[in-house]
Design an enzyme around this catalytic site. Structure first.
Site, PDB file in Angstrom:
ATOM      1  N   ASP A  13      31.781  45.352  -7.891  1.00  0.00           N
ATOM      2  CA  ASP A  13      31.376  44.452  -8.977  1.00  0.00           C
ATOM      3  C   ASP A  13      31.483  42.974  -8.607  1.00  0.00           C
ATOM      4  O   ASP A  13      31.735  42.127  -9.464  1.00  0.00           O
ATOM      5  CB  ASP A  13      32.202  44.727 -10.261  1.00  0.00           C
ATOM      6  CG  ASP A  13      32.051  46.160 -10.720  1.00  0.00           C
ATOM      7  OD1 ASP A  13      30.986  46.751 -10.491  1.00  0.00           O
ATOM      8  OD2 ASP A  13      33.016  46.688 -11.306  1.00  0.00           O
ATOM      9  N   GLY A  40      26.814  49.973 -10.613  1.00  0.00           N
ATOM     10  CA  GLY A  40      26.085  49.295 -11.677  1.00  0.00           C
ATOM     11  C   GLY A  40      25.856  47.877 -11.188  1.00  0.00           C
ATOM     12  O   GLY A  40      26.804  47.104 -11.087  1.00  0.00           O
ATOM     13  N   HIS A  41      24.627  47.581 -10.810  1.00  0.00           N
ATOM     14  CA  HIS A  41      24.309  46.268 -10.237  1.00  0.00           C
ATOM     15  C   HIS A  41      23.497  45.469 -11.257  1.00  0.00           C
ATOM     16  O   HIS A  41      22.388  45.845 -11.599  1.00  0.00           O
ATOM     17  CB  HIS A  41      23.536  46.435  -8.919  1.00  0.00           C
ATOM     18  CG  HIS A  41      24.375  47.054  -7.838  1.00  0.00           C
ATOM     19  ND1 HIS A  41      23.931  47.260  -6.555  1.00  0.00           N
ATOM     20  CD2 HIS A  41      25.672  47.471  -7.849  1.00  0.00           C
ATOM     21  CE1 HIS A  41      24.902  47.805  -5.833  1.00  0.00           C
ATOM     22  NE2 HIS A  41      25.961  47.950  -6.596  1.00  0.00           N
ATOM     23  N   THR A 239      36.311  55.413  -3.317  1.00  0.00           N
ATOM     24  CA  THR A 239      35.156  56.256  -3.564  1.00  0.00           C
ATOM     25  C   THR A 239      34.968  57.150  -2.337  1.00  0.00           C
ATOM     26  O   THR A 239      35.745  57.063  -1.378  1.00  0.00           O
ATOM     27  CB  THR A 239      33.913  55.407  -3.913  1.00  0.00           C
ATOM     28  OG1 THR A 239      32.887  56.297  -4.398  1.00  0.00           O
ATOM     29  CG2 THR A 239      33.394  54.615  -2.723  1.00  0.00           C
ATOM     30  N   SER A 412      27.919  31.058  -6.440  1.00  0.00           N
ATOM     31  CA  SER A 412      27.279  31.472  -7.685  1.00  0.00           C
ATOM     32  C   SER A 412      28.098  30.943  -8.848  1.00  0.00           C
ATOM     33  O   SER A 412      29.317  31.089  -8.877  1.00  0.00           O
ATOM     34  CB  SER A 412      27.200  32.993  -7.723  1.00  0.00           C
ATOM     35  OG  SER A 412      26.739  33.429  -8.983  1.00  0.00           O
TER      36      SER A 412
HETATM   37  P1  GDP Z   1      27.737  44.378  -8.605  1.00  0.00           P
HETATM   38  O1  GDP Z   1      28.124  45.777  -8.922  1.00  0.00           O
HETATM   39  O2  GDP Z   1      28.394  43.850  -7.385  1.00  0.00           O
HETATM   40  O3  GDP Z   1      26.245  44.178  -8.569  1.00  0.00           O
HETATM   41  O4  GDP Z   1      28.288  43.499  -9.806  1.00  0.00           O
HETATM   42  P2  GDP Z   1      28.215  43.868 -11.384  1.00  0.00           P
HETATM   43  O5  GDP Z   1      26.842  43.665 -11.852  1.00  0.00           O
HETATM   44  O6  GDP Z   1      28.840  45.169 -11.659  1.00  0.00           O
HETATM   45  O7  GDP Z   1      29.227  42.807 -11.975  1.00  0.00           O
HETATM   46  C1  GDP Z   1      29.052  41.439 -11.818  1.00  0.00           C
HETATM   47  C2  GDP Z   1      28.987  40.806 -13.220  1.00  0.00           C
HETATM   48  O8  GDP Z   1      29.147  39.414 -13.100  1.00  0.00           O
HETATM   49  C3  GDP Z   1      27.638  41.006 -13.881  1.00  0.00           C
HETATM   50  O9  GDP Z   1      27.817  41.068 -15.271  1.00  0.00           O
HETATM   51  C4  GDP Z   1      26.874  39.740 -13.488  1.00  0.00           C
HETATM   52  O10 GDP Z   1      25.845  39.421 -14.408  1.00  0.00           O
HETATM   53  C5  GDP Z   1      27.978  38.719 -13.522  1.00  0.00           C
HETATM   54  N1  GDP Z   1      27.854  37.592 -12.571  1.00  0.00           N
HETATM   55  C6  GDP Z   1      27.349  37.600 -11.316  1.00  0.00           C
HETATM   56  N2  GDP Z   1      27.526  36.392 -10.734  1.00  0.00           N
HETATM   57  C7  GDP Z   1      28.158  35.617 -11.647  1.00  0.00           C
HETATM   58  C8  GDP Z   1      28.661  34.273 -11.637  1.00  0.00           C
HETATM   59  O11 GDP Z   1      28.575  33.556 -10.644  1.00  0.00           O
HETATM   60  N3  GDP Z   1      29.282  33.831 -12.767  1.00  0.00           N
HETATM   61  C9  GDP Z   1      29.422  34.610 -13.878  1.00  0.00           C
HETATM   62  N4  GDP Z   1      30.047  34.080 -14.929  1.00  0.00           N
HETATM   63  N5  GDP Z   1      28.967  35.883 -13.925  1.00  0.00           N
HETATM   64  C10 GDP Z   1      28.365  36.382 -12.818  1.00  0.00           C
HETATM   65  P1  IMO Z   2      29.428  48.691  -7.797  1.00  0.00           P
HETATM   66  O1  IMO Z   2      28.382  49.074  -6.792  1.00  0.00           O
HETATM   67  C1  IMO Z   2      33.559  49.015  -9.165  1.00  0.00           C
HETATM   68  C2  IMO Z   2      35.561  52.859  -8.566  1.00  0.00           C
HETATM   69  C3  IMO Z   2      35.912  53.677  -9.799  1.00  0.00           C
HETATM   70  C4  IMO Z   2      37.134  54.422  -9.303  1.00  0.00           C
HETATM   71  C5  IMO Z   2      36.798  54.690  -7.836  1.00  0.00           C
HETATM   72  C6  IMO Z   2      36.188  56.075  -7.583  1.00  0.00           C
HETATM   73  O2  IMO Z   2      28.870  48.444  -9.156  1.00  0.00           O
HETATM   74  O3  IMO Z   2      30.273  47.568  -7.290  1.00  0.00           O
HETATM   75  P2  IMO Z   2      33.878  57.268  -8.118  1.00  0.00           P
HETATM   76  O4  IMO Z   2      33.033  57.280  -9.348  1.00  0.00           O
HETATM   77  O5  IMO Z   2      33.197  56.696  -6.934  1.00  0.00           O
HETATM   78  O6  IMO Z   2      34.521  58.593  -7.844  1.00  0.00           O
HETATM   79  O7  IMO Z   2      35.106  56.281  -8.468  1.00  0.00           O
HETATM   80  O8  IMO Z   2      35.855  53.702  -7.465  1.00  0.00           O
HETATM   81  N1  IMO Z   2      34.131  52.474  -8.459  1.00  0.00           N
HETATM   82  C7  IMO Z   2      33.671  51.236  -8.668  1.00  0.00           C
HETATM   83  N2  IMO Z   2      34.311  50.110  -9.077  1.00  0.00           N
HETATM   84  N3  IMO Z   2      32.255  48.957  -8.846  1.00  0.00           N
HETATM   85  C8  IMO Z   2      31.604  50.056  -8.416  1.00  0.00           C
HETATM   86  O9  IMO Z   2      30.320  50.011  -7.969  1.00  0.00           O
HETATM   87  C9  IMO Z   2      32.305  51.279  -8.350  1.00  0.00           C
HETATM   88  N4  IMO Z   2      31.979  52.542  -7.989  1.00  0.00           N
HETATM   89  C10 IMO Z   2      33.107  53.257  -8.047  1.00  0.00           C
HETATM   90  O10 IMO Z   2      36.189  52.855 -10.899  1.00  0.00           O
HETATM   91  O11 IMO Z   2      38.242  53.560  -9.324  1.00  0.00           O
HETATM   92 MG    MG Z   3      28.910  46.904 -10.493  1.00  0.00          MG
END
Ligand code: GDP
Ligand code: IMO
Ligand code: MG
Length: 423
Positions: A13, A40-41, A239, A412
């Site tokens: 994340d 979840g991207h 994971t 960012s």
């Molecule tokens: P990913 O899994 O690495 O793609 O990241 P996620 O989407 O799960 O989580 C990142 C969260 O931070 C999302 O809700 C983005 O919209 C938000 N985000 C990304 N960059 C920034 C930033 O520079 N500032 C803030 N405030 N939010 C950000």
């Molecule tokens: P992105 O790509 C954050 C974490 C879960 C749990 C562990 C194992 O959005 O950054 P799993 O479902 O793989 O068996 O879970 O890994 N986890 C993540 N945490 N971002 C993710 O993906 C994750 N994918 C799995 O919360 O601790």
């Molecule tokens: Mg994510």
């Protein structure tokens, strides 16, 4: 041409989806190499917020090809919902999204096994997203899995049945009360498989290597983060895939000598969702403020993300394991308003001060050693150039660069595509 990699350096994340979307115009192909719908991207642009699960984050760009690589595990049911979500964007999915025949399929019973395994662990549970990731990779390495290419075979249903029956027997071994209606789950699965069959399956390693020969540029998109890597993460709270740079080679069929840049993404602080050790975790008002301002809720499960200070010991480790050449710092805007910031530069471990990640990082084994940095008050979210940034924030960036010995190239300052400063 060569391949660049983009990876999360913490516990996921970090903002990978946003940055892949920002970088896509520079590449011909965006390819996911591991993980599955546990990811979840999030992408934000033109007032739209979109969360991608299995589909690469370049999908919104008309001129890019997006590939789901062999290292990915796909759940047809989640995938179908993802496609439905993209429906209103008029994307020609059949020509813009290509799926590796060697990617493994997540069956409904994989999800049930995940749930049974977690329930049986009680307090020791991993905190899995329960998307069936672990059981599917277990079947892959156990040589029992079913792959996307198998959908094209005449005996696909028989293969499915044999594996699902085995899974049901395995579920009954767990001493847990799991309520499910397999018939309903299977109807949903086979409907989704039918929809998946309409898309384009390829031998992606062949496709990618030919593309490179023809001068095409490729960006490999990682999922999760380095500290969730099956080998190098905080095992067993990880994971089940290789989230680090090597995973891009095995997950796409790309040789290591074809990899050029490795972009490492990290938040200006640290978050983690699910169980497992987290040395710099905060349990006070400061952590609560980070969670609130940073909107730290999981994009997949909605669970609250645990928050804490930046951990340079863990980051240094991730930089090393991945061979990071450029750093991208996300969410600096969330730290605005703190009087002072803490950064962990070492751990106290067995009475010694160390600056590398040891085997055990549970609270009883390590205590973080912090340095303090001056905070800043200004709101960063409207800033568009490096020069505009407050001096204290620039000092924070410089300190991190010096410690990690890698330059921070992108900063960012908000979730939108536009809130991105290139240094
Ligand atoms: P990913 O899994 O690495 O793609 O990241 P996620 O989407 O799960 O989580 C990142 C969260 O931070 C999302 O809700 C983005 O919209 C938000 N985000 C990304 N960059 C920034 C930033 O520079 N500032 C803030 N405030 N939010 C950000
Ligand atoms: P992105 O790509 C954050 C974490 C879960 C749990 C562990 C194992 O959005 O950054 P799993 O479902 O793989 O068996 O879970 O890994 N986890 C993540 N945490 N971002 C993710 O993906 C994750 N994918 C799995 O919360 O601790
Ligand atoms: Mg994510």
């Amino acid at each position: 041409m060569t391949v660049d990699l983009l990876l999360g350096l913490q516990w996921g994340d970090e903002g990978k989806g946003k940055i892949v979307d920002v970088l896509t115009s520079k590449y011909d192909i965006i390819a996911r190499f591991q993980g599955g719908p546990n990811a979840g991207h999030t992408l934000e642009f033109d007032g739209i917020k979109h969360v991608l699960r299995t589909i690469p984050s370049g999908i919104f760009h008309e001129n890019s090809i997006n590939i789901i690589g062999n290292g990915v595990v796909m759940d047809p049911v989640v995938f179908q919902k993802e496609l439905e979500g993209l429906g209103k964007f008029n994307i020609d999915i059949k020509s813009r999204l290509l799926i590796s025949r060697k990617a493994h399929l997540i069956l409904p019973t994989h999800r049930l096994l995940d749930a049974a395994s977690e329930a049986s662990k009680g307090k020791a549970k991993i905190g899995s997203t329960l998307k069936g990731i672990g059981p599917t990779y277990m079947d892959k390495t156990g040589r029992n899995g079913i792959r996307v290419g198998d959908i094209e075979l005449a005996d696909f249903e028989a293969r499915y049945r044999a594996l699902a029956d085995k899974h049901q027997a395995m579920i009954s071994f767990y001493d847990v009360d799991l309520q499910y209606n397999l018939k309903e789950l299977e109807d949903e699965f086979f409907t989704a498989v039918k929809a998946l069959k309409e898309l384009t399956f390829i031998d992606s390693e062949e496709y990618l290597n030919n593309a490179m020969k023809n001068g095409k540029s490729i960006l490999a998109e990682g999922a999760q983060g380095s500290l969730l890597d099956i080998d190098f993460g905080t095992y067993p709270f990880v994971t089940s895939s290789t989230t680090t740079a090597a995973g891009a080679c095995t997950g796409l069929g790309i040789a290591p000598n074809k990899v050029k840049d490795v972009f490492g993404i990290f938040k200006a602080y640290t978050t983690r969702v699910g169980s497992g050790p987290f040395p710099t975790e905060l349990f006070d008002e400061v952590g609560a403020t980070m969670a609130k301002v940073g909107n730290e809720f999981g994009a997949v499960t909605g669970r609250a993300r645990r928050c804490g200070w930046l951990d340079l010991v863990a980051l240094k480790y991730a930089v090393q394991v991945n061979g990071v050449t450029q750093l991208y710092m996300m969410k600096g805007d969330v730290l605005s308003g703190f009087e002072t910031l803490k950064v962990c530069t070492a751990y106290e471990y067995k009475g010694e001060k160390i600056d590398h990640l040891p085997y055990n990082i549970e609270p009883e084994n390590v205590t973080p050693v912090y340095v303090e940095k001056k905070g800043w008050k200004a709101d960063l979210t409207e800033m568009t150039s490096f020069d505009e940034l407050p001096i204290e924030f620039k000092e924070y960036i410089e300190f991190i660069e010096k410690e990690l010995e890698v330059p921070i190239k992108v900063i960012s300052v908000g979730p939108d595509r536009k809130q991105t400063i290139i240094k």
